[in-house]
Design an enzyme around this catalytic site. Structure first.
Site, PDB file in Angstrom:
ATOM      1  N   HIS A 267       0.870  -1.200   0.000  1.00  0.00           N
ATOM      2  CA  HIS A 267       0.000   0.000   0.000  1.00  0.00           C
ATOM      3  C   HIS A 267       0.900   1.242   0.000  1.00  0.00           C
ATOM      4  CE1 HIS A 267      -3.523   2.409   0.558  1.00  0.00           C
ATOM      5  NE2 HIS A 267      -3.880   2.071   1.772  1.00  0.00           N
ATOM      6  N   HIS A 306      -2.217  -2.472  -9.708  1.00  0.00           N
ATOM      7  CA  HIS A 306      -3.234  -1.870  -8.827  1.00  0.00           C
ATOM      8  C   HIS A 306      -4.455  -2.769  -8.840  1.00  0.00           C
ATOM      9  CE1 HIS A 306      -5.862   1.116  -6.984  1.00  0.00           C
ATOM     10  NE2 HIS A 306      -4.763   1.761  -6.665  1.00  0.00           N
ATOM     11  N   ASP A 362       2.518   5.396  -6.776  1.00  0.00           N
ATOM     12  CA  ASP A 362       3.774   5.329  -6.013  1.00  0.00           C
ATOM     13  C   ASP A 362       5.018   5.241  -6.884  1.00  0.00           C
ATOM     14  OD1 ASP A 362       1.844   3.462  -3.765  1.00  0.00           O
ATOM     15  OD2 ASP A 362       2.772   5.392  -3.319  1.00  0.00           O
TER      16      ASP A 362
HETATM   17  C1  SDX Z   1      -1.554   2.090  -3.409  1.00  0.00           C
HETATM   18  O1  SDX Z   1      -6.138   0.437  -3.326  1.00  0.00           O
HETATM   19  C2  SDX Z   1      -5.748   1.652  -3.513  1.00  0.00           C
HETATM   20  O2  SDX Z   1      -6.470   2.483  -3.998  1.00  0.00           O
HETATM   21  C3  SDX Z   1      -4.309   1.909  -3.089  1.00  0.00           C
HETATM   22  C4  SDX Z   1      -3.755   3.261  -3.506  1.00  0.00           C
HETATM   23  C5  SDX Z   1      -4.427   4.406  -2.777  1.00  0.00           C
HETATM   24  O3  SDX Z   1      -4.364   5.539  -3.279  1.00  0.00           O
HETATM   25  O4  SDX Z   1      -4.909   4.169  -1.633  1.00  0.00           O
HETATM   26  O5  SDX Z   1      -3.907   3.452  -4.912  1.00  0.00           O
HETATM   27  C6  SDX Z   1      -2.272   3.358  -3.159  1.00  0.00           C
HETATM   28  O6  SDX Z   1      -1.464   1.294  -2.491  1.00  0.00           O
HETATM   29  C7  SDX Z   1      -1.014   1.795  -4.781  1.00  0.00           C
HETATM   30  C8  SDX Z   1      -0.377   0.361  -4.892  1.00  0.00           C
HETATM   31  C9  SDX Z   1       1.028   0.443  -4.323  1.00  0.00           C
HETATM   32  N1  SDX Z   1       1.621  -0.914  -4.243  1.00  0.00           N
HETATM   33  C10 SDX Z   1       2.600  -1.311  -5.063  1.00  0.00           C
HETATM   34  O7  SDX Z   1       3.045  -0.628  -5.995  1.00  0.00           O
HETATM   35  C11 SDX Z   1       3.184  -2.688  -4.729  1.00  0.00           C
HETATM   36  C12 SDX Z   1       3.379  -3.488  -6.030  1.00  0.00           C
HETATM   37  N2  SDX Z   1       2.058  -3.815  -6.537  1.00  0.00           N
HETATM   38  C13 SDX Z   1       1.524  -5.113  -6.207  1.00  0.00           C
HETATM   39  O8  SDX Z   1       1.939  -5.701  -5.014  1.00  0.00           O
HETATM   40  C14 SDX Z   1       0.063  -5.290  -6.597  1.00  0.00           C
HETATM   41  O9  SDX Z   1      -0.054  -4.826  -7.888  1.00  0.00           O
HETATM   42  C15 SDX Z   1      -1.007  -4.674  -5.727  1.00  0.00           C
HETATM   43  C16 SDX Z   1      -0.866  -5.054  -4.307  1.00  0.00           C
HETATM   44  C17 SDX Z   1      -0.980  -3.185  -5.834  1.00  0.00           C
HETATM   45  C18 SDX Z   1      -2.356  -5.166  -6.252  1.00  0.00           C
HETATM   46  O10 SDX Z   1      -2.325  -6.522  -6.112  1.00  0.00           O
HETATM   47  P1  SDX Z   1      -3.586  -7.478  -6.458  1.00  0.00           P
HETATM   48  O11 SDX Z   1      -4.698  -6.701  -7.053  1.00  0.00           O
HETATM   49  O12 SDX Z   1      -3.867  -8.293  -5.254  1.00  0.00           O
HETATM   50  O13 SDX Z   1      -3.002  -8.351  -7.635  1.00  0.00           O
HETATM   51  P2  SDX Z   1      -2.142  -9.647  -7.434  1.00  0.00           P
HETATM   52  O14 SDX Z   1      -1.084  -9.415  -6.380  1.00  0.00           O
HETATM   53  O15 SDX Z   1      -3.065 -10.786  -7.258  1.00  0.00           O
HETATM   54  O16 SDX Z   1      -1.393  -9.734  -8.839  1.00  0.00           O
HETATM   55  C19 SDX Z   1      -2.068 -10.236  -9.993  1.00  0.00           C
HETATM   56  C20 SDX Z   1      -0.951 -10.778 -10.860  1.00  0.00           C
HETATM   57  C21 SDX Z   1      -0.031 -11.763 -10.149  1.00  0.00           C
HETATM   58  O17 SDX Z   1       0.539 -12.606 -11.148  1.00  0.00           O
HETATM   59  P3  SDX Z   1      -0.063 -14.099 -11.345  1.00  0.00           P
HETATM   60  O18 SDX Z   1      -0.154 -14.735  -9.964  1.00  0.00           O
HETATM   61  O19 SDX Z   1      -1.411 -13.870 -11.975  1.00  0.00           O
HETATM   62  O20 SDX Z   1       0.927 -14.792 -12.246  1.00  0.00           O
HETATM   63  O21 SDX Z   1      -0.078  -9.704 -11.259  1.00  0.00           O
HETATM   64  C22 SDX Z   1       1.226  -9.924 -10.709  1.00  0.00           C
HETATM   65  C23 SDX Z   1       1.082 -10.938  -9.586  1.00  0.00           C
HETATM   66  O22 SDX Z   1       2.283 -11.665  -9.426  1.00  0.00           O
HETATM   67  N3  SDX Z   1       1.667  -8.624 -10.192  1.00  0.00           N
HETATM   68  C24 SDX Z   1       2.905  -8.155 -10.313  1.00  0.00           C
HETATM   69  C25 SDX Z   1       2.853  -6.888  -9.724  1.00  0.00           C
HETATM   70  N4  SDX Z   1       1.619  -6.640  -9.266  1.00  0.00           N
HETATM   71  C26 SDX Z   1       0.893  -7.730  -9.549  1.00  0.00           C
HETATM   72  N5  SDX Z   1       4.025  -8.688 -10.848  1.00  0.00           N
HETATM   73  C27 SDX Z   1       5.128  -7.915 -10.798  1.00  0.00           C
HETATM   74  N6  SDX Z   1       5.167  -6.673 -10.260  1.00  0.00           N
HETATM   75  C28 SDX Z   1       4.046  -6.133  -9.703  1.00  0.00           C
HETATM   76  N7  SDX Z   1       4.078  -4.918  -9.174  1.00  0.00           N
END
Ligand code: SDX
Length: 441
Positions: A267, A306, A362
């Protein structure tokens, strides 16, 4: 005219059920009617991480994740970033309308009258270790503020909610700057209400001796960054504030829980993790190798992806442009070249394209904050300050919502059936049974 209902047939009993569709959803409580016998509990909806569950109705923020749209109370984020300032946007988010000049003047005055903190809070913050993370410091301090304002417990009183809202929006920059000064071993600088909200924050952070005049480019950049971070509907931290607040605890305790949620690297902690990631990559020539590690799942491309946005985060676009303006003043942060190359490659790579992973809010913020002079540990703090107005808008909407009760989800129990207590002598040795205890932390 097609009926706005869902017909569900339970093949276990042959019975059918008509479930009304409202606002593109069904009330999952309707599933409880689907039973195999009169004493059956009925069906639950199972939705880990609430990925497809609306937990509330809200008028604060609208997001269209497929088209990269973000609006506060109907106003597009780019429109506000171009024309508004943080306190005016905070008024909009909390109150629902843009203020006229008289109301904005009064709101600004009321916030500024609450920038000071009780001297005991300054002493309390002195107690943190030199290497304490500022998110831990502000989370603990905001929670402690509930002990300074016992009147805050009256959450159903409008005037009390308004007073705590002004106090929290006013004091977050002060305690955040105190946390920064504590880390640096510098004396705390008290608020200067002659300055703007962000100008005052900058002077509490960076004033060393004599007068301090905030750089107008940096001041404006912070205003825009604060606008962009002010709310984001039911994100993890807003959900935490609503859930904790639903017990009718005071808003300081609820907001402290939001800070805790925001602290995590999935987050708000992601902006800190992005700069750590870029620093580890080290140079543009190492980007291709880094992309491989993200695609293998060995690492995450922090700042990408996201839960809602399956297009470019509209905030990311604005922040990317802001970087150039800030670098004009601070000098270019070389990490931007690595970030731009990561984005260039990722946006054309099948792995990211098929998962609809784009830069989020971010991805570029940390590069800007570092250029301004913030240590990486302060980056999530710079997210928490502006998000306080969004959390409070969500919190007060929850308190006022006649449909809301204490948040208490159900579960699907998959544990042991009834077992009788066995005297220690008779218990099987771990090696005699599947060592299930190993799975327990
Ligand atoms: C914020 O919710 C909000 O509105 C939050 C926010 C706000 O203003 O409040 O917008 C602020 O928190 C932005 C997000 C910041 N976090 C990050 O940048 C961390 C990196 N991102 C990920 O951890 C991820 O994308 C999330 C946590 C943001 C979202 O995750 P989800 O929706 O639970 O998706 P997931 O983890 O299930 O991923 C789906 C697929 C997976 O691959 P498969 O299992 O299908 O093979 O996408 C891949 C994940 O491995 N994946 C990534 C990735 N994010 C998802 N692979 C590589 N790098 C990434 N960043």
């Amino acid at each position: 005219m097609a009926k706005e209902t869902l017909t569900i047939k339970d093949n276990r009993t042959g019975k059918t059920y008509e479930v009304p569709i409202q606002d593109g959803s069904i009330r999952t409580a309707e599933l409880r009617k689907i039973k195999v016998s009169d004493d059956d509990f009925g069906l639950l909806g199972y939705d880990p991480a609430l990925m497809n569950t609306a937990s509330c109705k809200s008028k604060v923020t609208y997001i269209d994740g497929d088209n990269g749209i973000l609006r506060y109370r109907g106003y597009d984020i780019a429109d506000l970033a171009d024309n508004s300032n943080y306190l005016e946007t905070a008024y909009l988010i909390v109150k629902g309308e843009l203020p006229d000049s008289q109301r904005l003047k009064a709101w600004t005055h009321n916030i500024k009258m609450h920038t000071m903190v009780h001297e005991n809070i300054r002493k309390f913050m002195d107690g943190f270790r030199y290497d304490a993370h500022p998110m831990g410091m502000i989370m603990g301090t905001v929670a402690a503020m509930s002990t300074f304002y016992p009147d805050a417990k009256d959450v159903e009183d409008l005037q009390s909610r308004r007073l705590q809202t002004r106090r929290l929006i006013g004091k977050l920059p002060t305690i955040s700057a105190f946390a920064y000064r504590q880390m640096r071993g510098l004396p705390f600088v008290y608020p200067d209400n002659e300055l703007s909200y962000t100008g005052n924050f900058l002077q509490m952070l960076f004033k060393i001796a004599g007068n301090y005049t905030p750089d107008p480019v940096i001041e404006r950049a912070l205003e825009v960054l604060f606008i962009l971070h002010a709310d984001h509907e039911q994100n993890c931290s807003a959900n935490a504030v609503r859930a904790v607040g639903s017990s009718l605890v005071d808003p300081y305790s609820a907001v402290a829980s939001g800070i805790g949620a925001l602290y995590g690297p999935r987050h708000g902690g992601a902006n800190e993790a992005v700069v750590q990631m870029l620093t580890k990559i080290g140079s543009v020539k190492n980007v291709a190798k880094a992309i491989k590690s993200f695609k293998s799942g060995e690492d995450r491309l922090m700042g990408f992806g996201h839960r809602i946005y399956k297009a470019y985060d509209p905030r990311g676009k604005i922040i990317k442009k802001l970087a150039d303006e800030v670098f004009e003043v601070t000098g270019k942060n070389k990490l931007i070249d690595i970030a731009l190359e990561l984005e260039r490659i990722a946006l054309q790579d099948e792995y990211f394209v098929e998962r609809r992973l784009y830069p989020n809010v971010d991805f570029y913020t940390g590069i800007i904050y570092q250029a301004i002079g913030f240590p990486t540990t302060m980056f999530p703090v710079l997210f928490a300050i502006p998000r306080t107005s969004g959390w409070l808008a969500q919190w007060s909407e929850m308190v006022r919502d006649p449909e809301q009760k204490i948040t208490r989800p159900r579960q699907l129990y998959i544990g042991e059936d009834l077992r009788e207590y066995a005297p220690i002598k008779g218990r099987p040795k771990p090696s005699d049974r599947e060592d299930k205890v190993a799975e327990v932390i």
